[in-house]
Scaffold this active site. Structure first.
Site, PDB file in Angstrom:
ATOM      1  N   ASN A 210     124.436   0.086  77.370  1.00 32.25           N
ATOM      2  CA  ASN A 210     125.063  -1.083  76.750  1.00 32.25           C
ATOM      3  C   ASN A 210     125.814  -0.572  75.524  1.00 32.25           C
ATOM      4  OD1 ASN A 210     125.722  -3.455  75.460  1.00 32.25           O
ATOM      5  ND2 ASN A 210     123.612  -4.007  74.911  1.00 32.25           N
ATOM      6  N   TRP A 211     127.126  -0.405  75.679  1.00 29.83           N
ATOM      7  CA  TRP A 211     127.911   0.163  74.582  1.00 29.83           C
ATOM      8  C   TRP A 211     128.026  -0.804  73.404  1.00 29.83           C
ATOM      9  CZ3 TRP A 211     132.907   2.689  77.109  1.00 29.83           C
ATOM     10  CH2 TRP A 211     132.517   3.800  77.855  1.00 29.83           C
ATOM     11  N   LYS A 212     127.713  -2.075  73.639  1.00 30.08           N
ATOM     12  CA  LYS A 212     127.937  -3.103  72.608  1.00 30.08           C
ATOM     13  C   LYS A 212     129.408  -3.054  72.174  1.00 30.08           C
ATOM     14  CE  LYS A 212     123.123  -2.865  71.498  1.00 30.08           C
ATOM     15  NZ  LYS A 212     122.052  -3.127  70.572  1.00 30.08           N
TER      16      LYS A 212
ATOM     17  N   HIS B 185     121.562 -11.200  76.073  1.00 30.16           N
ATOM     18  CA  HIS B 185     121.117 -10.180  75.117  1.00 30.16           C
ATOM     19  C   HIS B 185     120.710 -10.862  73.815  1.00 30.16           C
ATOM     20  CE1 HIS B 185     121.224  -6.814  72.339  1.00 30.16           C
ATOM     21  NE2 HIS B 185     121.066  -6.034  73.394  1.00 30.16           N
TER      22      HIS B 185
ATOM     23  N   GLU C 286     121.300 -10.196  70.850  1.00 26.27           N
ATOM     24  CA  GLU C 286     122.397 -10.339  69.879  1.00 26.27           C
ATOM     25  C   GLU C 286     123.246 -11.559  70.209  1.00 26.27           C
ATOM     26  OE1 GLU C 286     123.857  -6.320  70.299  1.00 26.27           O
ATOM     27  OE2 GLU C 286     122.037  -5.608  69.314  1.00 26.27           O
TER      28      GLU C 286
ATOM     29  N   GLU D 103     113.427  -6.509  76.051  1.00 29.03           N
ATOM     30  CA  GLU D 103     113.916  -5.851  74.839  1.00 29.03           C
ATOM     31  C   GLU D 103     113.331  -6.530  73.614  1.00 29.03           C
ATOM     32  OE1 GLU D 103     117.881  -3.650  75.603  1.00 29.03           O
ATOM     33  OE2 GLU D 103     118.330  -5.678  74.977  1.00 29.03           O
TER      34      GLU D 103
ATOM     35  N   GLY E 268     117.901  -1.010  68.090  1.00 28.50           N
ATOM     36  CA  GLY E 268     118.716  -0.371  67.054  1.00 28.50           C
ATOM     37  C   GLY E 268     117.943   0.002  65.796  1.00 28.50           C
TER      38      GLY E 268
ATOM     39  N   SER F 287     115.648   1.145  71.329  1.00 29.55           N
ATOM     40  CA  SER F 287     115.499   2.500  70.802  1.00 29.55           C
ATOM     41  C   SER F 287     114.987   3.508  71.826  1.00 29.55           C
ATOM     42  CB  SER F 287     114.617   2.489  69.548  1.00 29.55           C
ATOM     43  OG  SER F 287     115.228   1.707  68.520  1.00 29.55           O
TER      44      SER F 287
ATOM     45  N   GLY G  42     121.125   1.209  74.290  1.00 28.91           N
ATOM     46  CA  GLY G  42     122.216   0.903  73.372  1.00 28.91           C
ATOM     47  C   GLY G  42     122.766   2.176  72.745  1.00 28.91           C
ATOM     48  N   GLY G  43     122.333   2.465  71.526  1.00 31.06           N
ATOM     49  CA  GLY G  43     122.869   3.596  70.763  1.00 31.06           C
ATOM     50  C   GLY G  43     122.937   4.904  71.546  1.00 31.06           C
TER      51      GLY G  43
HETATM   52  P1  PGA Z   1     119.233   0.312  71.271  1.00 26.19           P
HETATM   53  O1  PGA Z   1     119.801  -1.041  71.925  1.00 26.19           O
HETATM   54  O2  PGA Z   1     118.966   1.270  72.410  1.00 26.19           O
HETATM   55  O3  PGA Z   1     120.354   0.797  70.378  1.00 26.19           O
HETATM   56  O4  PGA Z   1     118.008  -0.038  70.539  1.00 26.19           O
HETATM   57  C1  PGA Z   1     119.292  -1.536  73.133  1.00 26.19           C
HETATM   58  C2  PGA Z   1     119.998  -2.824  73.489  1.00 26.19           C
HETATM   59  O5  PGA Z   1     120.268  -3.616  72.597  1.00 26.19           O
HETATM   60  O6  PGA Z   1     120.301  -3.068  74.673  1.00 26.19           O
END
Ligand code: PGA
Length: 251
Positions: free
Chosen positions: A9-11, A95, A97, A167, A173, A212, A233-234
């Site tokens: 997930n590049w966001k 998600h 967010e 999640e 993050g 994470s 994500g990251g």
């Molecule tokens: P993260 O994000 O791996 O940077 O914690 C995961 C996500 O939000 O899908």
């Protein structure tokens, strides 16, 4: 055996130049891996680039959101049929967010889930509790309600062609990963909840862990019986890291 899936997930990250190098690195670095489906979910403007780089390879393309509406006067929105038209397979839905920053409710999430399934896309439905909710001991209540909002709207059978991502918000993050045991507990809870509606769907559905995940902790998470891969994500922004995570799922 359930499908193991690792989805990046590049966001809201990327650029044409960075993406090209990243995608080429993922395609070459995960070539020949067996037993894992690798997916990359980019921002909308880069989906065209994803298609160019990924079509004909083993890596699937996905989006990070869609509209619950099919077409018409919805300025700024992108429909499920547009994503499908484009040849996409996966789409992240709900998600945390989007729930927290953009006000998506459980109702909106359920409508978006239905729009995805109706268009033949595979939704990756995200659920997860906040730190305050975990500390209050209501994790199962929160994720159970998030799941019920969708199954109540579309029926458990519609989950047959979907993926779930647990999640915990406090792990996204933050560098603070849930322990394999903490994650397994919630994954098992989610699978049992689905089994109470449809045992066959529950046995088959892939439940990913997100929050994470890194190359250094992926293997122990993926070793748990109800963890079928990850939503990353990251670490999905660095091909070497992402490829290692895909490799951990393939083991
Ligand atoms: P993260 O994000 O791996 O940077 O914690 C995961 C996500 O939000 O899908």
């Amino acid at each position: 055996m359930r499908n193991k899936i690792v989805a990046g997930n590049w966001k809201m990250n990327g650029s044409l130049a960075l993406n090209e190098a990243l995608l080429k690195g993922v395609v070459s670095g995960t070539a020949g891996l067996e037993g894992v489906t690798c997916v990359v979910c980019s921002p909308f403007p880069y989906l065209f680039q994803l298609q160019g780089e990924l079509s004909g390879t083993h890596v699937f393309s996905g989006a990070q959101n869609l509209s619950q509406y099919d077409k018409g006067a919805y300025t700024g929105e992108v429909s499920a049929s547009m994503l499908r038209d484009f040849g996409l397979t996966y789409v992240i839905i709900g998600h945390s967010e989007r729930r927290a920053i953009f006000g998506e409710t459980s109702v909106t999430v359920a409508e978006k889930f239905k729009a995805a399934v109706d268009a033949g896309l595979v939704p990756i439905l995200c659920v997860g509790e906040s730190l305050a909710e975990r500390e209050a001991g209501i994790t199962e209540k929160v994720v159970g309600e998030q799941l019920d909002a969708v199954t109540g709207y579309v029926g458990a059978e519609a989950l047959a062609h979907s993926v779930i991502a647990y999640e915990p918000v406090w792990a996204i993050g933050t560098g603070r990963t849930a322990t394999p045991e903490q994650a397994q507990e919630v994954h098992a809870f989610l699978r049992n909840r689905i089994a109470s509606l449809n045992a066959e769907v529950a046995a088959k559905i892939s439940i990913l862990y997100g929050g994470s995940v890194k190359a250094s902790n992926a293997e122990e998470l993926f070793a748990m019986p109800d963890i079928d891969g990850g939503l990353i994500g990251g670490a999905s922004l660095v091909s070497g890291e992402f490829n290692e995570i895909c490799r951990a799922a393939a083991r």
